[in-house]
Design an enzyme around this catalytic site. Structure first.
Site, PDB file in Angstrom:
ATOM      1  N   GLY A 247       1.865   8.576  -4.967  1.00  0.00           N
ATOM      2  CA  GLY A 247       0.720   8.493  -4.210  1.00  0.00           C
ATOM      3  C   GLY A 247      -0.412   9.783  -4.395  1.00  0.00           C
ATOM      4  O   GLY A 247      -0.299  10.077  -5.307  1.00  0.00           O
ATOM      5  N   SER A 248      -1.054  10.170  -3.367  1.00  0.00           N
ATOM      6  CA  SER A 248      -2.223  11.171  -3.608  1.00  0.00           C
ATOM      7  C   SER A 248      -1.737  12.531  -3.773  1.00  0.00           C
ATOM      8  O   SER A 248      -0.387  12.597  -3.217  1.00  0.00           O
ATOM      9  CB  SER A 248      -2.950  11.018  -2.461  1.00  0.00           C
ATOM     10  OG  SER A 248      -2.590  11.233  -1.256  1.00  0.00           O
ATOM     11  N   THR A 249      -2.381  13.345  -4.224  1.00  0.00           N
ATOM     12  CA  THR A 249      -1.883  14.689  -4.344  1.00  0.00           C
ATOM     13  C   THR A 249      -1.854  15.200  -3.000  1.00  0.00           C
ATOM     14  O   THR A 249      -0.871  16.268  -2.532  1.00  0.00           O
ATOM     15  CB  THR A 249      -2.816  15.598  -5.366  1.00  0.00           C
ATOM     16  OG1 THR A 249      -2.424  14.940  -6.824  1.00  0.00           O
ATOM     17  CG2 THR A 249      -2.344  16.952  -5.444  1.00  0.00           C
ATOM     18  N   GLY A 252       1.427  14.235  -1.294  1.00  0.00           N
ATOM     19  CA  GLY A 252       2.413  14.989  -2.061  1.00  0.00           C
ATOM     20  C   GLY A 252       2.741  16.186  -2.013  1.00  0.00           C
ATOM     21  O   GLY A 252       3.923  16.787  -1.780  1.00  0.00           O
ATOM     22  N   CYS A 303      -3.666   5.758 -11.820  1.00  0.00           N
ATOM     23  CA  CYS A 303      -3.663   7.098 -11.800  1.00  0.00           C
ATOM     24  C   CYS A 303      -3.881   7.502 -12.814  1.00  0.00           C
ATOM     25  O   CYS A 303      -4.529   8.705 -13.006  1.00  0.00           O
ATOM     26  CB  CYS A 303      -1.967   7.445 -11.335  1.00  0.00           C
ATOM     27  SG  CYS A 303      -1.025   6.517 -12.173  1.00  0.00           S
ATOM     28  N   GLU A 400     -10.728  12.967  -8.338  1.00  0.00           N
ATOM     29  CA  GLU A 400     -10.023  11.662  -8.610  1.00  0.00           C
ATOM     30  C   GLU A 400     -10.795  10.804  -7.599  1.00  0.00           C
ATOM     31  O   GLU A 400     -11.205  10.867  -6.613  1.00  0.00           O
ATOM     32  CB  GLU A 400      -8.810  11.434  -8.359  1.00  0.00           C
ATOM     33  CG  GLU A 400      -8.075  10.277  -8.698  1.00  0.00           C
ATOM     34  CD  GLU A 400      -6.696  10.153  -8.335  1.00  0.00           C
ATOM     35  OE1 GLU A 400      -6.062  10.268  -7.211  1.00  0.00           O
ATOM     36  OE2 GLU A 400      -5.852   9.501  -9.135  1.00  0.00           O
TER      37      GLU A 400
HETATM   38  P1  NAP Z   1      -1.444   7.926  -0.319  1.00  0.00           P
HETATM   39  O1  NAP Z   1      -2.679   7.948   0.678  1.00  0.00           O
HETATM   40  O2  NAP Z   1      -1.050   9.297  -0.444  1.00  0.00           O
HETATM   41  O3  NAP Z   1      -0.551   6.998   0.004  1.00  0.00           O
HETATM   42  C1  NAP Z   1       0.917   6.651  -0.769  1.00  0.00           C
HETATM   43  C2  NAP Z   1       1.928   6.390   0.467  1.00  0.00           C
HETATM   44  O4  NAP Z   1       2.250   7.459   1.197  1.00  0.00           O
HETATM   45  C3  NAP Z   1       1.433   5.138   1.228  1.00  0.00           C
HETATM   46  O5  NAP Z   1       2.635   4.391   1.451  1.00  0.00           O
HETATM   47  C4  NAP Z   1       1.032   5.946   2.498  1.00  0.00           C
HETATM   48  O6  NAP Z   1       1.003   5.214   3.782  1.00  0.00           O
HETATM   49  C5  NAP Z   1       2.179   6.945   2.502  1.00  0.00           C
HETATM   50  N1  NAP Z   1       1.675   8.277   3.404  1.00  0.00           N
HETATM   51  C6  NAP Z   1       0.612   8.661   4.044  1.00  0.00           C
HETATM   52  N2  NAP Z   1       0.832   9.738   4.377  1.00  0.00           N
HETATM   53  C7  NAP Z   1       1.990  10.055   4.478  1.00  0.00           C
HETATM   54  C8  NAP Z   1       2.709  11.191   4.796  1.00  0.00           C
HETATM   55  N3  NAP Z   1       2.147  12.242   5.628  1.00  0.00           N
HETATM   56  N4  NAP Z   1       4.152  11.113   4.560  1.00  0.00           N
HETATM   57  C9  NAP Z   1       4.742  10.151   4.086  1.00  0.00           C
HETATM   58  N5  NAP Z   1       4.110   9.371   3.473  1.00  0.00           N
HETATM   59  C10 NAP Z   1       2.901   9.094   4.083  1.00  0.00           C
HETATM   60  O7  NAP Z   1      -1.893   7.306  -1.746  1.00  0.00           O
HETATM   61  P2  NAP Z   1      -2.713   5.988  -1.882  1.00  0.00           P
HETATM   62  O8  NAP Z   1      -3.950   6.082  -1.747  1.00  0.00           O
HETATM   63  O9  NAP Z   1      -1.764   4.828  -1.224  1.00  0.00           O
HETATM   64  O10 NAP Z   1      -2.627   5.784  -3.604  1.00  0.00           O
HETATM   65  C11 NAP Z   1      -3.331   6.375  -4.221  1.00  0.00           C
HETATM   66  C12 NAP Z   1      -2.932   7.393  -4.980  1.00  0.00           C
HETATM   67  O11 NAP Z   1      -1.620   7.325  -5.879  1.00  0.00           O
HETATM   68  C13 NAP Z   1      -3.768   8.232  -6.094  1.00  0.00           C
HETATM   69  O12 NAP Z   1      -4.152   9.303  -5.810  1.00  0.00           O
HETATM   70  C14 NAP Z   1      -3.186   7.696  -7.317  1.00  0.00           C
HETATM   71  O13 NAP Z   1      -3.460   8.583  -8.525  1.00  0.00           O
HETATM   72  C15 NAP Z   1      -1.851   7.952  -6.818  1.00  0.00           C
HETATM   73  N6  NAP Z   1      -0.839   7.294  -7.881  1.00  0.00           N
HETATM   74  C16 NAP Z   1      -0.016   7.815  -8.642  1.00  0.00           C
HETATM   75  C17 NAP Z   1       0.870   7.156  -9.567  1.00  0.00           C
HETATM   76  C18 NAP Z   1       1.542   8.069 -10.729  1.00  0.00           C
HETATM   77  O14 NAP Z   1       2.649   7.244 -11.327  1.00  0.00           O
HETATM   78  N7  NAP Z   1       1.241   9.316 -10.703  1.00  0.00           N
HETATM   79  C19 NAP Z   1       0.803   5.886  -9.707  1.00  0.00           C
HETATM   80  C20 NAP Z   1       0.147   5.052  -8.864  1.00  0.00           C
HETATM   81  C21 NAP Z   1      -0.982   5.746  -7.693  1.00  0.00           C
HETATM   82  P3  NAP Z   1      -0.229   4.297   4.044  1.00  0.00           P
HETATM   83  O15 NAP Z   1      -0.309   3.269   3.214  1.00  0.00           O
HETATM   84  O16 NAP Z   1       0.016   3.779   5.353  1.00  0.00           O
HETATM   85  O17 NAP Z   1      -1.335   5.540   4.135  1.00  0.00           O
END
Ligand code: NAP
Ligand code: MG
Length: 489
Positions: A247-249, A252, A303, A400
């Site tokens: 997910g997002s940095t 993370g 990503c 990003e």
């Molecule tokens: P995100 O907002 O960080 O969410 C990722 C996941 O984490 C979702 O299931 C989210 O739930 C959950 N989440 C949110 N807050 C949390 C917390 N405090 N504790 C634990 N889990 C929590 O990211 P996104 O917007 O879904 O995805 C986009 C990001 O993912 C981009 O930055 C992208 O670059 C990255 N990504 C990286 C890769 C890689 O392999 N490096 C691959 C794909 C994507 P909710 O859906 O309910 O918010």
């Protein structure tokens, strides 16, 4: 004469020849309401709360999804713990058979998975059909093969599973990310509690149905839907041994802080801002296709998207002209139409984030160019967008955007482009386009990126490890390396 039953084909392309039109969604069975998958069955959420999931191309509601709270997560973790006692002890080849079965069933239901992925997330059906779903099945096939070969993979090291893995995934490749997480965890003898992203839970829930049908012992995989707080409940659960997060940095970093000082293991697959570098001696037409694929594949919700384009000065004019011409041919629209190149932006929130960055880019003084295509009147869509004359300090270059927006910078020397490509908090991926093998070797050793593609872009394969440096995270998924985060030696 005995009647021949049709075997599922291993070749997806052949199999599709018999498919009903993918635009036809009548054969897709979506329930009105989805519950949590815990201990082998679908159960109502403790809070009785549900949230809606939408089709971003039409803004129509598709279904209601259960919201798991701490009590539900506790139930899922104890089911996974109980299952771990048996699952980690059955023979490795038996474990492999279950994983093969999941892969086969996914192949058989590929059509349904593809349409649901496109309905729920907005990606073009051509991509769900040819990339996401086949790759997800391939991931299960690949890791099924490792299940009984761990002793050979890590000779004299006595690999053992960690226990219960908490896995949290994003919305851009919903089923594929679930496969990247679940397949290696099962192959190594761990059990799983997985949370999909709020806006795209449907294929994970279809996967739960498939897992139930596969006969996998109860509790080995549990799927709990919900918001960020559900993810946090998994992260903070004391009986979880490993967290795998994509997910997002920002999130993370939060996760890394909250498990600091515990014995939990962690892998983080986070954001990226890849440099895609075109040299004077590159095959120009091929490179232009690579630029298009690098930034517009999956609406740029990738990503490892090639979102920063660097063109060597001698070919900058011709590359930009060809790029603009090619952008004009891109079809933006109905994700279920197999001719569509760019589908819907995943959510209203993501569209406003992208539009915010487009405004920032204009205010920063970069020159914007968009293709002239018409956009559908309903749904969340964005025109393919370029920013010319971008500079290293611009926010659109450093941050990003996660949408179909490309920044363009030019360069003279190889040293200059290496410096600029690396001068960024992220380090997930990069692309290099040149005729010279020596340049490729030089760059791949100097670019701080986990994956570097040469004369191609966005190629994925289960045998090849994927992961980042710097703020793009740590740990690898895929390949032999992808087994290690789930093992103790
Ligand atoms: P995100 O907002 O960080 O969410 C990722 C996941 O984490 C979702 O299931 C989210 O739930 C959950 N989440 C949110 N807050 C949390 C917390 N405090 N504790 C634990 N889990 C929590 O990211 P996104 O917007 O879904 O995805 C986009 C990001 O993912 C981009 O930055 C992208 O670059 C990255 N990504 C990286 C890769 C890689 O392999 N490096 C691959 C794909 C994507 P909710 O859906 O309910 O918010
Ligand atoms: Mg949705």
């Amino acid at each position: 004469m005995t009647k021949k039953t049709k075997q599922p084909s291993l070749d997806f392309k052949t199999d599709w020849a018999y498919a009903p039109a993918l635009e036809d969604t009548k054969h897709i069975s979506l329930k009105k309401q989805y519950d949590l998958f815990i201990d082998g069955e679908f159960v109502k959420p403790h809070s009785k709360k549900y949230f809606a999931t939408y089709n971003p191309a039409t803004e129509q509601k598709l279904a209601d999804i259960a919201e798991a709270d701490q009590t539900d997560v506790n139930k899922a973790v104890s089911a996974a713990r109980k299952a771990f006692e048996k699952w980690s002890k059955i023979s490795a080849s038996e474990r492999g058979k279950y994983i093969y079965r999941i892969a086969r069933l996914m192949q058989e239901r590929a059509r349904e998975f593809s349409v649901i992925e496109t309905l729920d997330g907005g990606k073009p059906i051509r991509e769900s059909r040819d990339i996401d779903i086949p790759l997800a099945a391939n991931h299960f096939f690949y890791y099924a093969g490792w299940a009984d070969k761990l002793e050979y993979a890590f000779p004299n090291r006595n690999p053992k599973p960690l226990g219960v893995a908490g896995q949290i995934i994003p919305w851009n490749f919903p089923l594929l990310m679930a496969a990247w997480k679940i397949a290696p965890a099962l192959a190594t003898g761990n059990t799983v509690v997985l949370k999909p992203a709020e806006s795209t839970s449907l294929t994970a829930l279809k996967l739960a149905e498939l897992i139930r049908d596969s006969g996998l012992p109860n509790g080995v995989v549990n799927i709990v839907t919900g918001a960020g707080s559900t993810g946090a409940a998994i992260v903070n659960h004391p009986d979880i041994n490993k967290i795998a997060f994509t997910g997002s940095t920002d999130v993370g970093k939060l996760i890394q802080k909250s498990i600091a000082g515990t014995s939990k293991k962690l892998t983080l697959e986070l954001g990226g801002k890849a440099a895609n570098i075109i040299f004077d001696d590159a095959p120009i037409d091929q490179a232009v296709e690579g630029i298009i694929n690098g930034i517009f594949f999956n609406q740029g919700h990738v990503c490892c998207a090639g979102s920063r384009l660097f063109i060597q000065e001698g070919v900058a004019d011709v590359v930009i002209r060809k790029l603009k011409d090619r952008m004009e041919t891109l079809i933006v629209g109905d994700p279920l139409d197999k001719n569509t190149d760019i589908g819907a932006i995943n959510s209203k929130e993501q569209l406003s984030k992208i539009n915010k960055y487009i405004t920032i880019g204009k205010n920063e003084g970069a020159e914007m160019y968009q293709s002239s295509c018409a956009l559908p009147t309903k749904g969340y869509f964005c025109r393919p967008t370029l920013f010319l004359n971008a500079s290293q300090s611009h926010r659109i270059v450093q941050e990003e955007i996660f949408g179909p927006v490309l920044t363009i910078q030019t360069f003279r020397t190889i040293e200059e482009v290496i410096e600029k490509a690396n001068n960024i908090p992220y380090g997930l991926s990069a692309g290099v386009w040149t005729d010279k093998g020596s340049k490729i070797f030089n760059l791949t050793s100097k670019l701080r990126a986990g994956v570097v593609w040469a004369n191609t872009y966005n190629k994925f394969d289960p045998t090849s490890p994927f992961g980042g440096y710097k703020e793009s995270g740590f740990g690898r998924e895929g390949g032999l390396h992808g087994l290690m985060p789930y093992l103790t030696f």
